[in-house]
Design a protein around this motif. Sequence first.
Motif, short mmCIF file in Angstrom:
data_model
loop_
_atom_site.label_atom_id
_atom_site.label_comp_id
_atom_site.label_asym_id
_atom_site.label_seq_id
_atom_site.Cartn_x
_atom_site.Cartn_y
_atom_site.Cartn_z
N GLU A 73 0.79 -1.22 0.00
CA GLU A 73 0.00 0.00 0.00
C GLU A 73 0.83 1.28 0.00
O GLU A 73 0.34 2.33 -0.40
CB GLU A 73 -0.92 0.01 1.23
CG GLU A 73 -1.94 -1.12 1.25
CD GLU A 73 -2.90 -1.04 0.09
OE1 GLU A 73 -3.38 0.08 -0.22
OE2 GLU A 73 -3.17 -2.09 -0.52
N LEU A 74 2.08 1.20 0.47
CA LEU A 74 2.89 2.41 0.65
C LEU A 74 3.85 2.59 -0.52
O LEU A 74 4.73 1.76 -0.76
CB LEU A 74 3.69 2.32 1.96
CG LEU A 74 4.61 3.49 2.29
CD1 LEU A 74 3.81 4.79 2.41
CD2 LEU A 74 5.37 3.23 3.58
N ALA A 75 3.67 3.67 -1.25
CA ALA A 75 4.58 3.99 -2.36
C ALA A 75 5.89 4.54 -1.80
O ALA A 75 5.89 5.35 -0.87
CB ALA A 75 3.93 5.02 -3.29
N THR A 76 7.01 4.09 -2.35
CA THR A 76 8.32 4.53 -1.87
C THR A 76 9.19 4.89 -3.07
O THR A 76 9.00 4.35 -4.18
CB THR A 76 9.03 3.44 -1.05
OG1 THR A 76 9.17 2.26 -1.87
CG2 THR A 76 8.24 3.09 0.20
N PRO A 77 10.18 5.76 -2.88
CA PRO A 77 11.13 6.04 -3.98
C PRO A 77 11.98 4.81 -4.27
O PRO A 77 12.03 3.86 -3.49
CB PRO A 77 11.98 7.20 -3.42
CG PRO A 77 11.78 7.14 -1.94
CD PRO A 77 10.43 6.59 -1.69
N ASP A 78 12.67 4.83 -5.42
CA ASP A 78 13.44 3.67 -5.86
C ASP A 78 14.53 3.27 -4.88
O ASP A 78 14.91 2.10 -4.82
CB ASP A 78 14.07 3.95 -7.23
CG ASP A 78 13.01 4.10 -8.32
OD1 ASP A 78 11.89 3.59 -8.12
OD2 ASP A 78 13.31 4.73 -9.35
N TRP A 79 15.05 4.22 -4.11
CA TRP A 79 16.17 3.93 -3.23
C TRP A 79 15.72 3.50 -1.82
O TRP A 79 16.54 3.32 -0.93
CB TRP A 79 17.11 5.13 -3.13
CG TRP A 79 16.42 6.45 -2.98
CD1 TRP A 79 15.98 7.27 -3.99
CD2 TRP A 79 16.07 7.11 -1.76
NE1 TRP A 79 15.37 8.39 -3.46
CE2 TRP A 79 15.43 8.32 -2.10
CE3 TRP A 79 16.26 6.79 -0.41
CZ2 TRP A 79 14.96 9.21 -1.13
CZ3 TRP A 79 15.79 7.67 0.55
CH2 TRP A 79 15.16 8.87 0.17
N VAL A 80 14.41 3.29 -1.65
CA VAL A 80 13.87 2.76 -0.39
C VAL A 80 13.22 1.41 -0.68
O VAL A 80 12.35 1.30 -1.53
CB VAL A 80 12.84 3.72 0.23
CG1 VAL A 80 12.20 3.10 1.47
CG2 VAL A 80 13.49 5.05 0.58
N ASN A 81 13.67 0.36 0.03
CA ASN A 81 13.16 -0.98 -0.20
C ASN A 81 12.65 -1.59 1.10
O ASN A 81 13.41 -1.74 2.06
CB ASN A 81 14.26 -1.88 -0.77
CG ASN A 81 14.63 -1.50 -2.20
OD1 ASN A 81 14.00 -1.92 -3.15
ND2 ASN A 81 15.66 -0.68 -2.33
#
Length: 204
Positions: free
Chosen positions: A148-156
């Motif tokens: 459900e939570l959108a994150t930037p590419d550098w957050v996994n």
Amino acid sequence: MRVQLKGKPTWKQLFLGLAGANGILFILFFVLLLWPVSETEIPEKAFIEEEPGAEFTVTSSKQNLNELVNEYVDKFMKDQSDKYTVDFGGENVRLLGSIEAFQTDIPFSITLEPAVQENGDLVLYTSDMSLGLLQLPEKKILEYVKKELATPDWVNIDPSNQSIYIGVTQMDVKSNFKVKVQSFDLKNDQITFRIKVPNKTLGL
């Protein structure tokens, strides 16, 4: 020939129908909740020392970091910015927010312990999690938050290892500056970063 007309449904029929619909929605919710997510791919570690340039040390406080990170969250999440907050106020990091299921907001809270990596990235290991009043395994809570939570590419978000990998060295920073975490001691409010200014940025 006699035609028999159906009368209005009784309150028992209406009640059973409503209970059945709620039961189906409840089952669908848990199917979606327990459905396995794809494996998390942790990015290859980057080392800012490999690129020639000048390095500077920047010191921050928990309050400044709170303002900076949540400002970024507000811009990144846009219309959902009011649903998520990152809190650096205590000894650990806390991720607070809510996720929507069947038009209902379910609050979640995740407490994370930070660990600085050798290249200056940051890994946040979960120590406590909750999703509303649901009694679920912590791995499943993190899986649902990841969905459900959108994150930037550098957050996994990594449910298998119950952690969140923050690729600080891979952030897109204006002027091509490179950043890495040097220390991240929330208990003593000692947070420092190393900033590298590549020679090519200065035309060297």
